[in-house]
Design a protein around this motif. Structure first.
Motif, PDB file in Angstrom:
ATOM      1  N   SER A  35      15.751  13.592  38.946  1.00 42.55           N
ATOM      2  CA  SER A  35      16.433  14.881  38.931  1.00 42.55           C
ATOM      3  C   SER A  35      17.700  14.835  39.789  1.00 42.55           C
ATOM      4  O   SER A  35      18.762  15.307  39.376  1.00 42.55           O
ATOM      5  N   GLU A  36      17.589  14.266  40.976  1.00 42.14           N
ATOM      6  CA  GLU A  36      18.745  14.154  41.865  1.00 42.14           C
ATOM      7  C   GLU A  36      19.823  13.255  41.256  1.00 42.14           C
ATOM      8  O   GLU A  36      21.014  13.572  41.309  1.00 42.14           O
ATOM      9  N   LEU A  37      19.406  12.161  40.645  1.00 37.57           N
ATOM     10  CA  LEU A  37      20.374  11.266  40.007  1.00 37.57           C
ATOM     11  C   LEU A  37      21.068  11.945  38.827  1.00 37.57           C
ATOM     12  O   LEU A  37      22.271  11.748  38.612  1.00 37.57           O
ATOM     13  N   GLN A  38      20.337  12.772  38.100  1.00 42.09           N
ATOM     14  CA  GLN A  38      20.951  13.506  36.994  1.00 42.09           C
ATOM     15  C   GLN A  38      21.999  14.483  37.517  1.00 42.09           C
ATOM     16  O   GLN A  38      23.071  14.625  36.930  1.00 42.09           O
ATOM     17  N   ARG A  39      21.701  15.148  38.627  1.00 41.63           N
ATOM     18  CA  ARG A  39      22.677  16.067  39.219  1.00 41.63           C
ATOM     19  C   ARG A  39      23.924  15.319  39.682  1.00 41.63           C
ATOM     20  O   ARG A  39      25.052  15.770  39.472  1.00 41.63           O
ATOM     21  N   LEU A  40      23.717  14.168  40.317  1.00 38.37           N
ATOM     22  CA  LEU A  40      24.856  13.376  40.775  1.00 38.37           C
ATOM     23  C   LEU A  40      25.691  12.874  39.600  1.00 38.37           C
ATOM     24  O   LEU A  40      26.932  12.879  39.658  1.00 38.37           O
ATOM     25  N   LEU A  41      25.028  12.457  38.539  1.00 37.09           N
ATOM     26  CA  LEU A  41      25.740  12.008  37.343  1.00 37.09           C
ATOM     27  C   LEU A  41      26.537  13.158  36.742  1.00 37.09           C
ATOM     28  O   LEU A  41      27.706  12.991  36.384  1.00 37.09           O
ATOM     29  N   GLN A  42      25.934  14.321  36.665  1.00 34.42           N
ATOM     30  CA  GLN A  42      26.630  15.474  36.111  1.00 34.42           C
ATOM     31  C   GLN A  42      27.858  15.822  36.957  1.00 34.42           C
ATOM     32  O   GLN A  42      28.917  16.131  36.422  1.00 34.42           O
ATOM     33  N   ARG A  43      27.704  15.720  38.250  1.00 33.91           N
ATOM     34  CA  ARG A  43      28.824  16.010  39.152  1.00 33.91           C
ATOM     35  C   ARG A  43      29.963  15.018  38.924  1.00 33.91           C
ATOM     36  O   ARG A  43      31.127  15.409  38.828  1.00 33.91           O
ATOM     37  N   ARG A  74      34.588  23.849  37.869  1.00 34.62           N
ATOM     38  CA  ARG A  74      33.828  23.178  36.811  1.00 34.62           C
ATOM     39  C   ARG A  74      32.430  22.823  37.326  1.00 34.62           C
ATOM     40  O   ARG A  74      31.445  22.968  36.611  1.00 34.62           O
ATOM     41  N   ARG A  75      32.348  22.396  38.584  1.00 37.55           N
ATOM     42  CA  ARG A  75      31.034  22.103  39.179  1.00 37.55           C
ATOM     43  C   ARG A  75      30.166  23.355  39.192  1.00 37.55           C
ATOM     44  O   ARG A  75      28.972  23.310  38.897  1.00 37.55           O
ATOM     45  N   GLU A  76      30.779  24.464  39.584  1.00 37.72           N
ATOM     46  CA  GLU A  76      30.033  25.721  39.663  1.00 37.72           C
ATOM     47  C   GLU A  76      29.521  26.122  38.279  1.00 37.72           C
ATOM     48  O   GLU A  76      28.374  26.546  38.128  1.00 37.72           O
ATOM     49  N   VAL A  77      30.368  25.987  37.269  1.00 36.38           N
ATOM     50  CA  VAL A  77      29.956  26.316  35.904  1.00 36.38           C
ATOM     51  C   VAL A  77      28.803  25.409  35.473  1.00 36.38           C
ATOM     52  O   VAL A  77      27.798  25.875  34.920  1.00 36.38           O
ATOM     53  N   ASP A  78      28.927  24.116  35.734  1.00 38.69           N
ATOM     54  CA  ASP A  78      27.867  23.184  35.362  1.00 38.69           C
ATOM     55  C   ASP A  78      26.581  23.483  36.115  1.00 38.69           C
ATOM     56  O   ASP A  78      25.481  23.401  35.563  1.00 38.69           O
ATOM     57  N   LYS A  79      26.701  23.830  37.390  1.00 34.73           N
ATOM     58  CA  LYS A  79      25.523  24.157  38.197  1.00 34.73           C
ATOM     59  C   LYS A  79      24.829  25.397  37.642  1.00 34.73           C
ATOM     60  O   LYS A  79      23.607  25.424  37.492  1.00 34.73           O
ATOM     61  N   LEU A  80      25.617  26.417  37.305  1.00 35.27           N
ATOM     62  CA  LEU A  80      25.037  27.637  36.744  1.00 35.27           C
ATOM     63  C   LEU A  80      24.402  27.367  35.379  1.00 35.27           C
ATOM     64  O   LEU A  80      23.331  27.904  35.064  1.00 35.27           O
TER      65      LEU A  80
END
Length: 98
Positions: A35-43, A74-80
């Protein structure tokens, strides 16, 4: 004799249960790591998208403050979006469960 065999069987079952508990903990840890790696990849993908858009739009000068703001937005949009997907999945899981 039967009591000894029974004790051996019980001991084997306890060992198997401990192995399963260990594996369960490992699976949980690995899921958290994924899960953490997916978040880092998305970032990283988000930053790359913004940078490529900016490079395509401007050949010579780049406004770094504006670029950083766009990355942040863009990070905020992706996070939301991710939070929405997670909540939606949780709601579906709960609806299916009950």
């Amino acid at each position: 004799q039967n009591e000894k065999e029974l004790q051996d069987v019980v001991k084997q079952q306890e060992e198997k249960m401990m192995q399963l508990i260990d594996k369960s903990g490992e699976v949980t840890r690995l899921k958290t790591e994924v899960s953490e790696l997916q978040r880092l990849l998305q970032r990283a993908e988000t930053e790359a998208k913004v940078l490529w858009e900016e490079v395509r739009g401007k050949e010579h000068q780049v406004d770094t403050a504006k670029l950083q703001e766009r990355v942040m937005l863009r990070r905020e949009v992706d996070k939301l979006r991710l939070l929405f997907v997670e909540k939606d999945a949780e709601n579906k899981r709960l609806t299916n469960k009950y």
